[in-house]
Design a protein around this motif. Structure first.
Motif, short mmCIF file in Angstrom:
data_model
loop_
_atom_site.label_atom_id
_atom_site.label_comp_id
_atom_site.label_asym_id
_atom_site.label_seq_id
_atom_site.Cartn_x
_atom_site.Cartn_y
_atom_site.Cartn_z
N LYS A 58 -0.75 8.70 -14.20
CA LYS A 58 -0.89 9.08 -15.61
C LYS A 58 -0.31 8.01 -16.52
O LYS A 58 -0.90 7.66 -17.56
N VAL A 59 0.86 7.51 -16.19
CA VAL A 59 1.48 6.47 -17.00
C VAL A 59 0.61 5.21 -17.01
O VAL A 59 0.40 4.58 -18.06
N ALA A 60 0.08 4.83 -15.84
CA ALA A 60 -0.80 3.66 -15.77
C ALA A 60 -2.06 3.85 -16.60
O ALA A 60 -2.53 2.91 -17.26
N GLU A 61 -2.63 5.06 -16.56
CA GLU A 61 -3.83 5.33 -17.36
C GLU A 61 -3.55 5.20 -18.85
O GLU A 61 -4.36 4.62 -19.60
N VAL A 62 -2.42 5.74 -19.30
CA VAL A 62 -2.09 5.67 -20.72
C VAL A 62 -1.88 4.21 -21.14
O VAL A 62 -2.37 3.78 -22.20
N VAL A 63 -1.18 3.45 -20.32
CA VAL A 63 -0.90 2.05 -20.66
C VAL A 63 -2.19 1.24 -20.68
O VAL A 63 -2.44 0.45 -21.62
#
Length: 208
Positions: A58-63
């Motif tokens: 999720k963090v990678a997708e947002v970034v």
């Protein structure tokens, strides 16, 4: 004029009357302090989710969605501009929706609303983001691939597509596993209720 003994007797009777009336009154003062309601009680950052596979994805997708959106914003001149506008819309929408879901899972807000199937919601979001990010990246690389900002947007678009695809695969497995477990629980409850009803029928005496 009343004497001191009469006054003392009157005062004693009055005090006794007040004590009796106070003891029998249903409106007794409470000694418990009133605690203010804590609306945000129980909300905390779940570090276990952040370091889990789904949290990292999720963090990678947002970034990646944010970087892709910023890259597309650096394009000053486009011809044609349809691919640029479509990629801008997809990257911005994915960043907002995935960011909201990240906050919901990270702060354990999904436990406050158990009526929503959050596993299915996450699956739908990741699947839709995978499809639209891939489509927007393909359209952008076919129509606009000359400037450095366009090439950067395409690169981060395909990276976001890959991460969303991995998340979709894992979310699908989690959703299927959850459905199987819920189905097994419902089946066991049904069998338990059926067995109990049979036991009641056998224990009931025959009056005929």
């Amino acid at each position: 004029m009343r004497t001191s003994e009469e006054a003392e007797g009157f005062d004693g009777e009055a005090s006794n009357t007040s004590m009796i009336s106070g003891a029998s009154s249903p409106y007794q003062p409470t000694t418990e302090p009133v605690q203010p309601r804590n609306i945000l009680g129980g909300i905390r950052c779940d570090m276990e989710y952040l370091i889990s596979v789904f949290g990292i994805l999720k963090v990678a997708e947002v970034v990646l969605a944010l970087i892709a959106f910023i890259s597309i914003e650096f394009i000053m001149l486009c011809l044609p501009c349809g691919g640029v506008y479509f990629f801008e819309f997809v990257s911005c929408s994915a960043f907002v929706v995935t960011g909201v879901l990240l906050l919901v899972f990270c702060l354990n807000l999904h436990t406050k609303v158990p009526q929503v199937n959050w596993s299915l919601t996450d699956l739908v979001n990741t699947a839709a983001s995978t499809f639209f990010f891939f489509l927007a990246s393909v359209v952008l690389v076919a129509l606009n691939h000359t400037s450095g900002a366009e090439i950067a947007a395409v690169i981060f678009g395909f990276l976001a597509t890959f991460v969303y695809a991995v998340n979709t695969f894992l979310a699908l497995k989690r959703w299927r596993m959850g459905d199987r477990q819920s189905g097994a629980v419902q089946t066991s409850e049904y069998m338990r209720a059926r067995t109990a009803s049979r036991g009641e029928m056998e224990a009931r005496p025959n009056l005929a």
